[in-house]
Motif scaffolding. Structure first.
Motif, PDB file in Angstrom:
ATOM      1  N   ALA A 100       0.479   2.923 -35.073  1.00 16.40           N
ATOM      2  CA  ALA A 100      -0.578   3.971 -34.547  1.00 16.40           C
ATOM      3  C   ALA A 100      -1.582   3.382 -33.712  1.00 16.40           C
ATOM      4  O   ALA A 100      -1.912   3.685 -32.614  1.00 16.40           O
ATOM      5  N   PHE A 101      -1.972   1.998 -34.044  1.00 17.82           N
ATOM      6  CA  PHE A 101      -3.164   1.472 -33.150  1.00 17.82           C
ATOM      7  C   PHE A 101      -2.495   0.909 -31.942  1.00 17.82           C
ATOM      8  O   PHE A 101      -3.420   1.216 -30.888  1.00 17.82           O
ATOM      9  N   TYR A 125     -10.679   4.873 -37.571  1.00 16.67           N
ATOM     10  CA  TYR A 125      -9.797   4.490 -38.553  1.00 16.67           C
ATOM     11  C   TYR A 125     -10.425   4.996 -40.004  1.00 16.67           C
ATOM     12  O   TYR A 125     -11.610   4.731 -40.315  1.00 16.67           O
ATOM     13  N   TYR A 126      -9.826   6.057 -40.540  1.00 14.94           N
ATOM     14  CA  TYR A 126     -10.162   7.022 -41.709  1.00 14.94           C
ATOM     15  C   TYR A 126      -9.380   6.518 -42.994  1.00 14.94           C
ATOM     16  O   TYR A 126      -8.202   7.249 -43.024  1.00 14.94           O
ATOM     17  N   ASN A 127      -9.855   5.957 -43.934  1.00 19.49           N
ATOM     18  CA  ASN A 127      -9.092   5.707 -44.968  1.00 19.49           C
ATOM     19  C   ASN A 127      -9.635   6.249 -46.417  1.00 19.49           C
ATOM     20  O   ASN A 127     -10.904   5.981 -46.653  1.00 19.49           O
ATOM     21  N   THR A 128      -8.967   7.010 -46.884  1.00 21.58           N
ATOM     22  CA  THR A 128      -9.404   7.515 -48.214  1.00 21.58           C
ATOM     23  C   THR A 128      -8.275   7.843 -49.218  1.00 21.58           C
ATOM     24  O   THR A 128      -7.243   8.221 -48.666  1.00 21.58           O
ATOM     25  N   ILE A 170      -6.802   7.909 -36.876  1.00 18.45           N
ATOM     26  CA  ILE A 170      -5.783   7.086 -37.761  1.00 18.45           C
ATOM     27  C   ILE A 170      -6.167   7.059 -39.165  1.00 18.45           C
ATOM     28  O   ILE A 170      -7.022   6.505 -39.735  1.00 18.45           O
ATOM     29  N   ALA A 171      -5.347   8.142 -39.749  1.00 21.33           N
ATOM     30  CA  ALA A 171      -5.770   8.261 -41.292  1.00 21.33           C
ATOM     31  C   ALA A 171      -4.717   7.503 -41.980  1.00 21.33           C
ATOM     32  O   ALA A 171      -3.607   7.310 -42.121  1.00 21.33           O
ATOM     33  N   ASP A 172      -5.430   6.676 -43.164  1.00 16.66           N
ATOM     34  CA  ASP A 172      -4.611   5.703 -43.994  1.00 16.66           C
ATOM     35  C   ASP A 172      -4.796   6.346 -45.379  1.00 16.66           C
ATOM     36  O   ASP A 172      -5.772   6.588 -45.916  1.00 16.66           O
ATOM     37  N   GLU A 173      -3.627   7.084 -45.913  1.00 19.26           N
ATOM     38  CA  GLU A 173      -3.572   7.658 -47.257  1.00 19.26           C
ATOM     39  C   GLU A 173      -2.534   7.132 -48.305  1.00 19.26           C
ATOM     40  O   GLU A 173      -2.044   7.654 -49.228  1.00 19.26           O
ATOM     41  N   ALA A 174      -2.938   5.893 -48.184  1.00 17.53           N
ATOM     42  CA  ALA A 174      -1.909   4.792 -48.922  1.00 17.53           C
ATOM     43  C   ALA A 174      -2.180   5.319 -50.612  1.00 17.53           C
ATOM     44  O   ALA A 174      -1.166   5.159 -51.631  1.00 17.53           O
ATOM     45  N   TYR A 175      -3.263   5.585 -51.020  1.00 19.17           N
ATOM     46  CA  TYR A 175      -3.707   5.808 -52.417  1.00 19.17           C
ATOM     47  C   TYR A 175      -4.024   7.324 -52.658  1.00 19.17           C
ATOM     48  O   TYR A 175      -4.659   7.642 -53.652  1.00 19.17           O
ATOM     49  N   THR A 212      -1.345  10.163 -39.550  1.00 19.17           N
ATOM     50  CA  THR A 212      -1.515   9.860 -40.660  1.00 19.17           C
ATOM     51  C   THR A 212      -0.334   9.002 -41.314  1.00 19.17           C
ATOM     52  O   THR A 212       0.836   9.167 -41.060  1.00 19.17           O
ATOM     53  N   CYS A 213      -0.848   7.749 -41.979  1.00 16.83           N
ATOM     54  CA  CYS A 213       0.224   6.776 -42.258  1.00 16.83           C
ATOM     55  C   CYS A 213       0.357   6.825 -43.834  1.00 16.83           C
ATOM     56  O   CYS A 213      -1.135   6.862 -44.614  1.00 16.83           O
TER      57      CYS A 213
END
Length: 391
Positions: free
Chosen positions: A114-115, A175-178, A207-212, A236-237
């Motif tokens: 993504a980056f 970068y958006y992580n939640t 770039i959304a990080d939705e690992a959790y 979204t990853c």
């Protein structure tokens, strides 16, 4: 002539500011202590407390027995991508086609791709901080600059107002992580809407990080790509690591519209040529896991969270209950104002392994990350060790 060639050898400049994870170095230190026969309370990790469920493992074994060991489409098996389309619609309110989903080697490859897909040399990326440590290196590896946005300040003063203050004319992405790693913070729907409004106004890519995504205890998980006009400007990853205890399987996926999906496909194709074929069959099986089973695991994490947070507060390490993920992020200035020093003191004197808050950005200083994805007994032992150390 040989000497001249040696003097001319150098690495690509894009790697000059890319380092190695402090977390890996701490993990190595813990392994060395254990090799010496010392007991170490391991709260530095980020792996689920349970093993990969048998049904998922058996699906991979069956794929091997059935000779599903040949090349798969580099973007992922079609049955997997169709299953992901259904999951995204049901759980994330993201409407996509199979051509807008790509399997990746863990969530990390999705973020890497993504980056690289959106950042040019000289660009800036807004990063809510404290942040997962590899993000800074991923941005710098694309020869761009991470601009750290203090999350707590943003929540206090207004998300959009704070983003405006830290943005530059060269800003290209957010970068958006939640839920967040390391703090466990969960952005509200209203806050997600503020980020979305800012991205639309400035024509930025998120770039959304939705690992959790499945580990939210308080509030709700909102996928920013589900908000109006955001699907076309969001990558979204996701990962299978946290929900299904598949960290070592390296299973993930990314979701994006064009032109981003073509870029993601190129990077996956020319880096790994896709995800290991039997692993993809395990991913398909994992997606059949009932939501009730995921909810039971979430409640187990909640018990661990409450136990650890109560213990931390009891010994004077102020800690708000994290709303998501499986990390506590207490203030540890009672031990030492410098988080690296505090972590070293705890490891040397109490044999408690944690991660210094400063490795997650300057906004993490004064804190330590305690991971509670471990057994109840391990948490109890850690709390007892803290009591003895701080008493």
């Amino acid at each position: 002539m040989t000497a001249t060639r040696v003097r001319g050898i150098r690495l690509a400049k894009r790697l000059d500011e890319v380092g190695f994870s402090d977390i890996v170095q701490i993990r190595n230190k813990v392994m060395a202590m254990r090799a010496e026969g010392l007991q170490v309370h391991s709260l530095h990790g980020g792996e689920p407390f349970f093993e990969t469920p048998d049904g998922i493992k058996f699906a991979a074994v069956k794929a091997l027995v059935d000779n599903q060991t040949h090349y798969a489409p580099s973007s992922g098996l079609m049955p997997l991508r169709k299953a992901l389309v259904d999951k995204l619609a049901a759980k994330n309110s993201i409407q996509v086609t199979a051509d807008e989903v790509i399997a990746t080697v863990g969530g990390s490859q999705g973020l890497y791709a993504a980056f690289l897909s959106v950042l040019d040399p000289g660009d800036d990326a807004l990063v809510f901080s404290p942040y997962w440590t590899p993000i800074g290196d991923l941005v710098r590896g694309a020869q761009a600059r991470p601009l750290l946005v203090p999350t707590i300040t943003a929540r206090r003063n207004g998300i959009r107002k704070t983003l405006e203050q830290f943005s530059t004319p060269q800003t290209r992405t957010i970068y958006y992580n939640t839920p967040q790693n390391p703090s466990g913070l969960v952005f509200t729907r209203a806050e997600a809407e503020e980020v979305a409004a800012f991205a639309i106004e400035r024509d930025l890519i998120v770039i959304a990080d939705e690992a959790y995504e499945d580990l939210v205890y308080d509030g709700e998980h909102v996928s920013i790509a589900s908000l109006p006009d955001m699907a076309e400007r969001t990558i979204t990853c996701y990962t299978f690591s946290k929900t299904y205890a598949m960290t070592g399987w390296r299973a993930g996926y990314a979701v994006a519209k064009e032109p981003f999906m073509t870029a993601l496909r190129k990077i996956v194709l020319y880096s790994t040529n896709g995800v290991t074929t039997p692993v993809q069959y395990a991913m398909i099986e994992a997606l059949t896991t009932p939501e009730s089973e995921i909810a039971l695991k979430r409640e187990e994490y909640r018990k661990r969270r409450d136990l650890l947070v109560a213990g931390l507060n009891e010994v004077g390490l102020d800690c708000e209950p994290p709303a998501g993920a499986f990390y506590a992020f207490p203030n540890i200035e009672k031990i030492h104002k410098n988080s690296r020093t505090a972590a070293q003191i705890l490891l040397d004197k109490a044999h408690i392994a944690t991660i210094p808050g400063s490795v997650f950005g300057a906004q993490g200083e004064g804190h330590l990350r305690f991971g509670y994805a471990i057994t109840i007994k391990e948490i109890e032992d850690c709390v007892e060790a803290l009591r003895k150390f701080i008493a």
